[in-house]
Design an enzyme around this catalytic site. Structure first.
Site, short mmCIF file in Angstrom:
data_model
loop_
_atom_site.label_atom_id
_atom_site.label_comp_id
_atom_site.label_asym_id
_atom_site.label_seq_id
_atom_site.Cartn_x
_atom_site.Cartn_y
_atom_site.Cartn_z
N GLY A 11 0.83 -1.20 0.00
CA GLY A 11 0.00 0.00 0.00
C GLY A 11 0.86 1.24 0.00
O GLY A 11 0.56 2.24 0.67
N ASN A 13 1.53 3.35 -2.42
CA ASN A 13 1.30 4.39 -3.42
C ASN A 13 0.66 5.65 -2.84
O ASN A 13 0.59 6.67 -3.51
CB ASN A 13 0.42 3.86 -4.57
CG ASN A 13 -0.90 3.31 -4.09
OD1 ASN A 13 -0.95 2.26 -3.47
ND2 ASN A 13 -1.97 4.03 -4.35
N SER A 138 -4.85 -1.23 14.14
CA SER A 138 -5.60 -0.02 14.45
C SER A 138 -6.21 -0.16 15.84
O SER A 138 -6.51 -1.27 16.28
CB SER A 138 -6.73 0.17 13.43
OG SER A 138 -7.61 1.19 13.87
N TYR A 165 -13.96 -4.63 9.62
CA TYR A 165 -12.66 -3.95 9.71
C TYR A 165 -12.01 -4.21 11.08
O TYR A 165 -10.82 -4.54 11.15
CB TYR A 165 -12.86 -2.45 9.48
CG TYR A 165 -11.58 -1.64 9.59
CD1 TYR A 165 -10.59 -1.76 8.62
CD2 TYR A 165 -11.36 -0.77 10.66
CE1 TYR A 165 -9.40 -1.03 8.72
CE2 TYR A 165 -10.19 -0.04 10.77
CZ TYR A 165 -9.21 -0.18 9.79
OH TYR A 165 -8.04 0.54 9.89
#
Ligand code: NAP
Length: 281
Positions: A11, A13, A138, A165
């Site tokens: 990830g 980018n 997280s 999530y």
């Protein structure tokens, strides 16, 4: 022997991943910047090259929603670099509608956990002594009530984005714990909460409703992606993360995760179920 230190960042980018890659390039790492979209990935590589003189960065095509793509990415790294010194499993998303990966996994679990699980286990035999694996979790993991091993793919219950999530971020910590036990040669694995960061996360129509409103309203109070990359960079490079593998970090300090994230039986169960699902046993 070359002094080259090789890092892989998923990830990379955009957002926290891009700033992590930039920070590592600044510290002299050769960085494989993994991205699922080639054009976005190339733009990010050019961005780092433009801001860090002499940056050794290259695009690694990686779609975590495809086990074939994960296998190809791991093979590409192995073909180009003799060893991997640092792996930052940073990519992640939240989805308001249930989706499936190419291999039929629920996408949040498939991308946030299973794709990274396979990438990590495939790269393990290339890990240098003292390797560090940094898994982006997280504080949202605290909203999970624990993984439901009878319905990891959420096909038997009504789908909701936030619980999916939260479970995937709990899985990131459980994976970190079981990985920590398996790394040899002084290697360490750590999980990280980056802070609440104003990035592309949950901002591009992946998620709707109350959470999206919260993200919009919270914007001005959120960290910049560069600040959001600080804990990842600290855990990746600082001496105080070189030992005591398997910890959870926030604000560049160890933090006690939720009780469900300290469940070693669940961590081992997740490891064996993941092996079976990705076919890496
Ligand atoms: N932002 C926060 O406040 C916050 C808080 C706690 C934890 N985190 C965690 O921090 C990590 C980075 O988040 P961020 O805020 O930087 O989010 P972001 O700006 O949305 O970046 C997420 C990255 O993951 C990539 N990605 C998504 N699906 C992928 C797939 N199938 N294959 C490969 N790459 C994929 C995205 O690629 P595309 O650009 O192609 O979509 C992007 O590069 C995530 O793991 C997230 O859970 C973020």
């Amino acid at each position: 022997m070359s002094n080259e230190r090789v890092a892989v960042v998923t990830g990379a980018n955009v957002g926290i991943g891009l700033e992590t890659a930039r920070g590592l390039a600044q510290q002299g790492y050769r960085v494989f910047m993994a991205a699922r979209n080639e054009a976005k990935g190339q733009a990010a590589v050019a961005d780092v090259q433009g801001s860090v003189p002499g940056a050794q960065v290259e695009l690694l095509k990686l779609d975590l929603a495809s086990l074939a793509s994960v296998r190809a990415a791991a093979a590409a790294v192995k073909a180009k670099a003799p060893q991997v010194h640092l792996l930052v499993n940073n990519a992640g998303l939240i989805l308001s509608e249930r989706q499936e990966t190419e291999d039929g996994f629920e996408s949040t679990f498939g991308i946030n956990h299973l794709g990274h699980f396979l990438l990590t286990t495939l790269l393990m035999d290339s890990f240098a002594p003292g390797v560090r694996v940094v898994n982006l979790s997280s504080e949202a993991h605290r909203m999970s009530k624990g993984l439901d091993f009878d319905d990891l793919m959420r096909s038997r219950r009504p789908y909701q984005g936030m619980p999916a999530y939260a479970d995937s971020k709990l899985a990131n910590i459980l994976f970190t714990r079981s990985l920590a036990k398996r790394l040899k040669g002084g290697g360490v694995a750590h999980a990280v909460h980056p802070g609440v960061v104003r990035s592309g996360f949950a901002a591009d129509g992946d998620v709707k409703g109350a959470f999206a409103v919260l993200v919009k309203l919270g914007g001005p109070f959120m960290l910049t992606p560069a600040k959001g990359a600080r804990t990842s960079l600290h855990v990746a490079t600082s001496p105080d993360a070189a030992t005591d593998s398997g910890r959870y970090w926030a604000r560049s300090k160890p933090k006690r995760p939720a009780r469900a994230a300290q469940d070693d039986a669940a961590a081992e169960q997740l490891w064996s179920v993941s092996e079976a699902l990705v076919g890496s046993a």
